[in-house]
Design a protein around this motif. Structure first.
Motif, PDB file in Angstrom:
ATOM      1  N   SER A  63      22.467 -42.338 -18.369  1.00  0.00           N
ATOM      2  CA  SER A  63      22.185 -41.281 -19.341  1.00  0.00           C
ATOM      3  C   SER A  63      22.948 -39.990 -19.070  1.00  0.00           C
ATOM      4  N   TYR A  64      23.297 -39.750 -17.819  1.00  0.00           N
ATOM      5  CA  TYR A  64      24.012 -38.512 -17.453  1.00  0.00           C
ATOM      6  C   TYR A  64      25.506 -38.784 -17.328  1.00  0.00           C
ATOM      7  N   MET A  65      26.306 -37.803 -17.769  1.00  0.00           N
ATOM      8  CA  MET A  65      27.761 -37.920 -17.651  1.00  0.00           C
ATOM      9  C   MET A  65      28.379 -36.545 -17.480  1.00  0.00           C
ATOM     10  N   ASP A  66      29.335 -36.431 -16.568  1.00  0.00           N
ATOM     11  CA  ASP A  66      30.209 -35.262 -16.542  1.00  0.00           C
ATOM     12  C   ASP A  66      31.586 -35.716 -16.084  1.00  0.00           C
ATOM     13  N   ILE A  67      32.535 -34.796 -16.086  1.00  0.00           N
ATOM     14  CA  ILE A  67      33.916 -35.127 -15.740  1.00  0.00           C
ATOM     15  C   ILE A  67      34.390 -34.154 -14.664  1.00  0.00           C
ATOM     16  N   ILE A  68      35.029 -34.695 -13.634  1.00  0.00           N
ATOM     17  CA  ILE A  68      35.567 -33.886 -12.550  1.00  0.00           C
ATOM     18  C   ILE A  68      37.060 -34.160 -12.413  1.00  0.00           C
ATOM     19  N   THR A  69      37.839 -33.099 -12.274  1.00  0.00           N
ATOM     20  CA  THR A  69      39.271 -33.221 -12.019  1.00  0.00           C
ATOM     21  C   THR A  69      39.527 -32.795 -10.582  1.00  0.00           C
ATOM     22  N   ILE A  70      40.060 -33.704  -9.788  1.00  0.00           N
ATOM     23  CA  ILE A  70      40.289 -33.439  -8.367  1.00  0.00           C
ATOM     24  C   ILE A  70      41.779 -33.185  -8.160  1.00  0.00           C
ATOM     25  N   HIS A  71      42.111 -31.924  -8.036  1.00  0.00           N
ATOM     26  CA  HIS A  71      43.485 -31.461  -7.823  1.00  0.00           C
ATOM     27  C   HIS A  71      43.393 -30.070  -7.233  1.00  0.00           C
ATOM     28  N   LYS A  72      44.365 -29.695  -6.450  1.00  0.00           N
ATOM     29  CA  LYS A  72      44.296 -28.403  -5.757  1.00  0.00           C
ATOM     30  C   LYS A  72      44.230 -27.215  -6.715  1.00  0.00           C
ATOM     31  N   ASP A  73      44.714 -27.385  -7.950  1.00  0.00           N
ATOM     32  CA  ASP A  73      44.705 -26.284  -8.911  1.00  0.00           C
ATOM     33  C   ASP A  73      43.429 -26.216  -9.739  1.00  0.00           C
ATOM     34  N   THR A  74      42.572 -27.221  -9.634  1.00  0.00           N
ATOM     35  CA  THR A  74      41.392 -27.257 -10.499  1.00  0.00           C
ATOM     36  C   THR A  74      40.067 -27.325  -9.748  1.00  0.00           C
ATOM     37  N   LEU A  75      40.081 -27.815  -8.512  1.00  0.00           N
ATOM     38  CA  LEU A  75      38.835 -28.002  -7.772  1.00  0.00           C
ATOM     39  C   LEU A  75      38.687 -26.908  -6.720  1.00  0.00           C
ATOM     40  N   PRO A  76      37.666 -26.065  -6.842  1.00  0.00           N
ATOM     41  CA  PRO A  76      37.435 -25.035  -5.819  1.00  0.00           C
ATOM     42  C   PRO A  76      37.227 -25.667  -4.438  1.00  0.00           C
ATOM     43  N   ASN A  77      37.718 -24.990  -3.419  1.00  0.00           N
ATOM     44  CA  ASN A  77      37.596 -25.486  -2.038  1.00  0.00           C
ATOM     45  C   ASN A  77      38.122 -26.914  -1.915  1.00  0.00           C
ATOM     46  N   ILE A  96      28.540 -44.211  -9.628  1.00  0.00           N
ATOM     47  CA  ILE A  96      29.298 -44.779 -10.739  1.00  0.00           C
ATOM     48  C   ILE A  96      30.440 -43.833 -11.087  1.00  0.00           C
ATOM     49  N   ARG A  97      31.660 -44.357 -11.038  1.00  0.00           N
ATOM     50  CA  ARG A  97      32.837 -43.536 -11.331  1.00  0.00           C
ATOM     51  C   ARG A  97      33.780 -44.289 -12.278  1.00  0.00           C
ATOM     52  N   TYR A  98      34.321 -43.538 -13.234  1.00  0.00           N
ATOM     53  CA  TYR A  98      35.243 -44.079 -14.228  1.00  0.00           C
ATOM     54  C   TYR A  98      36.511 -43.222 -14.198  1.00  0.00           C
ATOM     55  N   ILE A  99      37.625 -43.815 -13.823  1.00  0.00           N
ATOM     56  CA  ILE A  99      38.869 -43.062 -13.680  1.00  0.00           C
ATOM     57  C   ILE A  99      39.521 -42.889 -15.053  1.00  0.00           C
ATOM     58  N   LEU A 100      39.623 -41.641 -15.496  1.00  0.00           N
ATOM     59  CA  LEU A 100      40.217 -41.328 -16.789  1.00  0.00           C
ATOM     60  C   LEU A 100      41.709 -41.045 -16.691  1.00  0.00           C
ATOM     61  N   ASP A 101      42.152 -40.643 -15.503  1.00  0.00           N
ATOM     62  CA  ASP A 101      43.574 -40.367 -15.286  1.00  0.00           C
ATOM     63  C   ASP A 101      43.813 -40.285 -13.782  1.00  0.00           C
ATOM     64  N   GLY A 102      45.071 -40.526 -13.377  1.00  0.00           N
ATOM     65  CA  GLY A 102      45.403 -40.442 -11.966  1.00  0.00           C
ATOM     66  C   GLY A 102      44.944 -41.670 -11.184  1.00  0.00           C
ATOM     67  N   ARG A 103      44.926 -41.504  -9.851  1.00  0.00           N
ATOM     68  CA  ARG A 103      44.577 -42.623  -8.970  1.00  0.00           C
ATOM     69  C   ARG A 103      43.765 -42.107  -7.782  1.00  0.00           C
ATOM     70  N   MET A 147      35.149 -39.637 -14.628  1.00  0.00           N
ATOM     71  CA  MET A 147      33.830 -39.461 -15.221  1.00  0.00           C
ATOM     72  C   MET A 147      32.793 -39.896 -14.196  1.00  0.00           C
ATOM     73  N   ARG A 148      31.774 -39.065 -14.029  1.00  0.00           N
ATOM     74  CA  ARG A 148      30.668 -39.402 -13.144  1.00  0.00           C
ATOM     75  C   ARG A 148      29.460 -39.756 -14.002  1.00  0.00           C
ATOM     76  N   LEU A 149      28.889 -40.919 -13.756  1.00  0.00           N
ATOM     77  CA  LEU A 149      27.747 -41.407 -14.524  1.00  0.00           C
ATOM     78  C   LEU A 149      26.539 -41.539 -13.611  1.00  0.00           C
ATOM     79  N   PHE A 150      25.355 -41.354 -14.193  1.00  0.00           N
ATOM     80  CA  PHE A 150      24.151 -41.373 -13.378  1.00  0.00           C
ATOM     81  C   PHE A 150      22.972 -41.824 -14.234  1.00  0.00           C
ATOM     82  N   VAL A 151      22.027 -42.501 -13.608  1.00  0.00           N
ATOM     83  CA  VAL A 151      20.773 -42.855 -14.269  1.00  0.00           C
ATOM     84  C   VAL A 151      19.817 -41.679 -14.109  1.00  0.00           C
TER      85      VAL A 151
END
Length: 204
Positions: A63-77, A96-103, A147-151
């Motif tokens: 039921s829960y979803m958000d999106i995280i971008t992991i890159h030095k220019d977008t992720l704090p710390n 649960i993780r769904y890769i939308l771009d990158g590796r 994409m991060r998914l969660f029950v």
């Protein structure tokens, strides 16, 4: 093309390198399923309107979803977060993780405590069972969008190893896992296999 996984070497080189053994020792999707790791291949270009993703979310209760971008220019710390992600840990809920771009890579422990590296690419959706020891890292491209998914409500707490006293770890260590398969027909009449998770916990 399905997901690729292999047993890792023991090198202390950069964690973002592939770390394959010589010769390579691949791990099949069936072997991952026995560890409770499940996988879908989706079309990440249409994730916002994808009926296949919507079906999986509804079927599995994500039921829960958000999106995280992991890159030095977008992720704090950024550097600290990468170190934290790569610490061996477990969660009390499935990851649960769904890769939308990158590796990226997920590393999981097998039943003999050996590391298996799972290569994640665009379109890969993976579930790691609660209680499995694992870790995460980018590859040498240093970028992924996931994409991060969660029950239900998300709980991000990680418990670094050793965490063997948690009930969920004890249950995982004695779990028997079953999967059923069914065919999904695309609009273009091609087909692919979807794995539906059915986990049964048994105490010895």
């Amino acid at each position: 093309m399905g997901i690729e996984a292999w047993y890792m070497d023991s090198s202390d080189e950069d964690q973002r390198k592939p770390h394959r053994q010589t010769p390579n020792q691949p791990v099949s999707l069936d072997e991952l399923k026995k560890l409770g790791v499940f996988y879908w291949k989706l079309n990440a270009d249409i994730y916002e309107t994808d009926p296949e993703l919507e079906h999986i979310r509804k079927d599995q209760g994500y039921s829960y979803m958000d999106i995280i971008t992991i890159h030095k220019d977008t992720l704090p710390n950024y550097e600290d977060k990468l170190k934290m992600f790569f610490e061996e840990h477990l969660h009390l809920d499935d990851e649960i993780r769904y890769i939308l771009d990158g590796r990226a890579y997920f590393d999981v422990r097998d039943k003999e405590d050996r590391w298996i590296r799972i290569a994640m690419n665009k379109g890969d959706l993976i579930t790691l069972p609660a209680g499995i020891y694992h870790r995460f890292t980018l590859d040498e491209t240093n970028y992924t969008k996931a994409m991060r998914l969660f029950v239900g409500e998300p709980v991000w707490k990680a418990y670094n190893r050793p965490a063997d006293d948690f009930d969920i770890r004890k249950k995982y260590a004695t779990a028997s896992n079953r999967a059923c398969f069914f065919w999904v027909l695309r609009d273009d009449s091609s087909s692919y296999i979807v794995v539906k998770l059915k986990r049964t916990l048994s105490w010895r």
